[in-house]
Design a protein around this motif. Structure first.
Motif, PDB file in Angstrom:
ATOM      1  N   PHE A  62      48.054 107.886  34.380  1.00 52.67           N
ATOM      2  CA  PHE A  62      48.489 108.029  32.999  1.00 52.67           C
ATOM      3  C   PHE A  62      49.384 106.838  32.658  1.00 52.67           C
ATOM      4  CE2 PHE A  62      48.353 113.002  32.755  1.00 52.67           C
ATOM      5  CZ  PHE A  62      46.961 112.947  32.763  1.00 52.67           C
ATOM      6  N   ALA A  63      49.174 106.246  31.459  1.00 53.32           N
ATOM      7  CA  ALA A  63      49.953 105.083  31.025  1.00 53.32           C
ATOM      8  C   ALA A  63      49.809 103.944  32.031  1.00 53.32           C
ATOM      9  CB  ALA A  63      51.413 105.450  30.799  1.00 53.32           C
ATOM     10  N   ILE A  64      48.581 103.517  32.228  1.00 48.33           N
ATOM     11  CA  ILE A  64      48.267 102.502  33.243  1.00 48.33           C
ATOM     12  C   ILE A  64      48.850 101.134  32.902  1.00 48.33           C
ATOM     13  CG2 ILE A  64      46.046 101.878  32.209  1.00 48.33           C
ATOM     14  CD1 ILE A  64      44.915 101.630  35.047  1.00 48.33           C
ATOM     15  N   GLY A  65      49.078 100.869  31.623  1.00 47.68           N
ATOM     16  CA  GLY A  65      49.698  99.610  31.226  1.00 47.68           C
ATOM     17  C   GLY A  65      48.889  98.395  31.634  1.00 47.68           C
ATOM     18  N   THR A  66      49.573  97.396  32.190  1.00 47.00           N
ATOM     19  CA  THR A  66      48.897  96.169  32.619  1.00 47.00           C
ATOM     20  C   THR A  66      48.401  96.258  34.061  1.00 47.00           C
ATOM     21  OG1 THR A  66      50.935  95.080  33.383  1.00 47.00           O
ATOM     22  CG2 THR A  66      50.366  94.823  31.051  1.00 47.00           C
ATOM     23  N   GLY A  67      48.489  97.433  34.661  1.00 49.04           N
ATOM     24  CA  GLY A  67      47.924  97.620  35.998  1.00 49.04           C
ATOM     25  C   GLY A  67      48.837  97.263  37.135  1.00 49.04           C
ATOM     26  N   ILE A  83      44.407 105.631  31.741  1.00 45.05           N
ATOM     27  CA  ILE A  83      44.558 105.971  30.332  1.00 45.05           C
ATOM     28  C   ILE A  83      45.793 105.248  29.809  1.00 45.05           C
ATOM     29  CG2 ILE A  83      45.065 107.823  28.658  1.00 45.05           C
ATOM     30  CD1 ILE A  83      43.688 109.782  30.547  1.00 45.05           C
ATOM     31  N   ASP A  84      45.696 104.663  28.616  1.00 48.66           N
ATOM     32  CA  ASP A  84      46.875 104.069  27.997  1.00 48.66           C
ATOM     33  C   ASP A  84      46.738 104.107  26.489  1.00 48.66           C
ATOM     34  OD1 ASP A  84      49.318 102.277  29.257  1.00 48.66           O
ATOM     35  OD2 ASP A  84      48.921 101.796  27.148  1.00 48.66           O
ATOM     36  N   LEU A  85      47.861 104.307  25.813  1.00 54.03           N
ATOM     37  CA  LEU A  85      47.870 104.403  24.358  1.00 54.03           C
ATOM     38  C   LEU A  85      47.775 103.047  23.682  1.00 54.03           C
ATOM     39  CD1 LEU A  85      48.175 106.532  22.095  1.00 54.03           C
ATOM     40  CD2 LEU A  85      50.659 106.207  22.242  1.00 54.03           C
ATOM     41  N   SER A  86      48.151 101.983  24.401  1.00 57.18           N
ATOM     42  CA  SER A  86      48.212 100.650  23.811  1.00 57.18           C
ATOM     43  C   SER A  86      46.979  99.821  24.147  1.00 57.18           C
ATOM     44  CB  SER A  86      49.471  99.922  24.315  1.00 57.18           C
ATOM     45  OG  SER A  86      49.441  98.559  23.948  1.00 57.18           O
ATOM     46  N   GLY A  87      46.199  99.471  23.127  1.00 55.46           N
ATOM     47  CA  GLY A  87      45.063  98.581  23.334  1.00 55.46           C
ATOM     48  C   GLY A  87      45.473  97.219  23.862  1.00 55.46           C
ATOM     49  N   PRO A  88      46.546  96.597  23.329  1.00 56.90           N
ATOM     50  CA  PRO A  88      46.976  95.300  23.862  1.00 56.90           C
ATOM     51  C   PRO A  88      47.376  95.345  25.336  1.00 56.90           C
ATOM     52  CG  PRO A  88      47.878  95.603  21.672  1.00 56.90           C
ATOM     53  CD  PRO A  88      47.230  96.901  22.049  1.00 56.90           C
ATOM     54  N   MET A  89      47.967  96.448  25.799  1.00 56.90           N
ATOM     55  CA  MET A  89      48.294  96.546  27.224  1.00 56.90           C
ATOM     56  C   MET A  89      47.019  96.600  28.057  1.00 56.90           C
ATOM     57  SD  MET A  89      51.661  96.592  27.788  1.00 56.90           S
ATOM     58  CE  MET A  89      52.304  97.698  29.053  1.00 56.90           C
ATOM     59  N   LEU A  90      46.024  97.328  27.580  1.00 54.55           N
ATOM     60  CA  LEU A  90      44.747  97.377  28.297  1.00 54.55           C
ATOM     61  C   LEU A  90      44.058  96.017  28.291  1.00 54.55           C
ATOM     62  CD1 LEU A  90      43.354 100.846  27.130  1.00 54.55           C
ATOM     63  CD2 LEU A  90      44.450 100.266  29.302  1.00 54.55           C
ATOM     64  N   ASP A  91      44.218  95.265  27.220  1.00 55.34           N
ATOM     65  CA  ASP A  91      43.655  93.906  27.187  1.00 55.34           C
ATOM     66  C   ASP A  91      44.275  93.042  28.273  1.00 55.34           C
ATOM     67  OD1 ASP A  91      42.050  94.559  25.030  1.00 55.34           O
ATOM     68  OD2 ASP A  91      43.428  93.742  23.526  1.00 55.34           O
ATOM     69  N   GLN A  92      45.592  93.164  28.470  1.00 57.22           N
ATOM     70  CA  GLN A  92      46.250  92.410  29.533  1.00 57.22           C
ATOM     71  C   GLN A  92      45.734  92.834  30.901  1.00 57.22           C
ATOM     72  OE1 GLN A  92      48.520  89.858  29.192  1.00 57.22           O
ATOM     73  NE2 GLN A  92      48.099  90.002  26.991  1.00 57.22           N
ATOM     74  N   LEU A  93      45.520  94.124  31.085  1.00 55.77           N
ATOM     75  CA  LEU A  93      44.978  94.615  32.353  1.00 55.77           C
ATOM     76  C   LEU A  93      43.606  94.031  32.624  1.00 55.77           C
ATOM     77  CD1 LEU A  93      44.659  96.536  34.793  1.00 55.77           C
ATOM     78  CD2 LEU A  93      44.013  98.328  33.175  1.00 55.77           C
ATOM     79  N   ARG A  94      42.756  94.039  31.635  1.00 54.69           N
ATOM     80  CA  ARG A  94      41.371  93.580  31.833  1.00 54.69           C
ATOM     81  C   ARG A  94      41.301  92.113  32.216  1.00 54.69           C
ATOM     82  NH1 ARG A  94      40.684  96.739  26.863  1.00 54.69           N
ATOM     83  NH2 ARG A  94      39.625  98.714  27.353  1.00 54.69           N
ATOM     84  N   ALA A 106      41.372 104.205  26.126  1.00 53.22           N
ATOM     85  CA  ALA A 106      42.483 104.122  25.192  1.00 53.22           C
ATOM     86  C   ALA A 106      42.757 105.512  24.634  1.00 53.22           C
ATOM     87  CB  ALA A 106      42.156 103.149  24.059  1.00 53.22           C
ATOM     88  N   GLY A 107      43.958 106.015  24.855  1.00 56.98           N
ATOM     89  CA  GLY A 107      44.317 107.338  24.375  1.00 56.98           C
ATOM     90  C   GLY A 107      45.667 107.750  24.903  1.00 56.98           C
ATOM     91  N   ASP A 108      46.170 108.887  24.425  1.00 57.61           N
ATOM     92  CA  ASP A 108      47.468 109.354  24.865  1.00 57.61           C
ATOM     93  C   ASP A 108      47.320 110.222  26.116  1.00 57.61           C
ATOM     94  OD1 ASP A 108      47.754 112.434  24.154  1.00 57.61           O
ATOM     95  OD2 ASP A 108      46.685 111.486  22.501  1.00 57.61           O
ATOM     96  N   MET A 109      48.366 110.202  26.937  1.00 58.40           N
ATOM     97  CA  MET A 109      48.294 110.896  28.229  1.00 58.40           C
ATOM     98  C   MET A 109      48.502 112.393  28.108  1.00 58.40           C
ATOM     99  SD  MET A 109      51.800 109.392  29.821  1.00 58.40           S
ATOM    100  CE  MET A 109      53.282 109.209  28.820  1.00 58.40           C
ATOM    101  N   ALA A 110      48.878 112.880  26.930  1.00 60.00           N
ATOM    102  CA  ALA A 110      49.089 114.311  26.761  1.00 60.00           C
ATOM    103  C   ALA A 110      47.806 115.059  26.459  1.00 60.00           C
ATOM    104  CB  ALA A 110      50.109 114.567  25.644  1.00 60.00           C
TER     105      ALA A 110
END
Length: 259
Positions: A62-67, A83-94, A106-110
């Motif tokens: 949950f809230a994987i962020g930049t990995g 799962i992460d709410l922030s698309g830009p954080m997932l972009d950094q991870l990728r 992309a989504g909320d952890m709740a």
């Protein structure tokens, strides 16, 4: 499976998500401003413990962020989904080497549900506090439980609210005072709402300010949330090195098991 999906839909209509969302600039700077958390001394004990708990099963962050944790855990042979709410954080991870084999949503952890079941769901670096209502935090525990197989574990790394540092009448407490960063928290002791205030020193000598909002939660409150989700406390340590948790501990790593 269908029943769980119905529960998610119902919870999405009972509250509006209140989490702060990392924007593109914040995501781009995240690894730099959190550089201390990327050192081997911080990451290796967490990855060792999580890999041992996952054993031969898959893990969900949950809230994987930049990995920060997911990439080295995946490199250890643990299949990780995030799962992460922030698309830009997932972009950094990728963009990171070794992240190509980590599916992310992309989504909320709740409330967000991903396909499959997992032997391990984990949430690190105080991130459950980003959910700013008790209802959302309870929903997060329930969402973790829905993803777990029987015998699976939910792991949370979280600070212990430092309320003993507040003299009577004081509303703010520093948590980092260094040459390049000043940070302090303000907290409302009635609502358990707080804000972390950051001042970073830039290369040209100027300062950049940032804020993030949170709801602090006690270990005992986490245990009650786990109980509501059908999970049982298995272990609690002061840190990833499994130091004993005591009344003086400033953080905890807690493990709840699904019967």
């Amino acid at each position: 499976m269908g029943h769980a999906t119905d529960n998610v839909a119902e919870e999405r209509h009972t509250f509006a998500m209140t989490s702060d969302v990392w924007d593109e600039e914040s995501a781009r700077r995240y690894d730099e401003t959190s550089a201390e958390m990327f050192t081997p001394g911080r990451i290796d004990p967490a990855v060792d413990l999580l890999a041992g708990l996952a054993a031969d099963t898959a893990a969900l962050e949950f809230a994987i962020g930049t990995g920060r944790v997911a990439v080295p855990l995946h490199a250890r042979g643990v299949p990780v989904t995030g799962i992460d709410l922030s698309g830009p954080m997932l972009d950094q991870l990728r963009r990171k080497p070794g992240a190509a084999g980590i599916p992310v949503v992309a989504g909320d952890m709740a409330t967000t549900r991903v396909d499959g079941e997992f032997g391990l769901v984990y949430l690190v670096f105080n991130t459950i506090a980003n959910l700013r209502t008790q209802a959302e935090q309870v929903a997060c525990f329930r969402n973790a439980a829905r993803h777990l197989t029987a015998g699976g574990r939910f792991v949370v790394e979280l600070w212990v609210p430092p309320l003993r540092r507040f003299p009577p009448g004081q509303t703010a407490v520093p948590f980092d005072v260094g040459p390049d960063h000043l940070g302090f928290d303000t907290m409302d002791l009635v609502t358990q709402q707080g804000t972390s205030h950051h001042f970073w020193r830039e290369a040209d000598g100027s300062y950049r300010r940032g804020e993030s909002n949170f709801r602090y939660v006690w270990p005992s409150e986490c245990d009650l949330m786990a109980q509501l989700a059908g999970l049982e406390l298995e272990d609690r340590w002061a840190d990833w090195d499994r130091s004993p948790f005591t009344s003086g501990s400033e953080s905890h790593v807690s493990v709840w098991r699904k019967p």
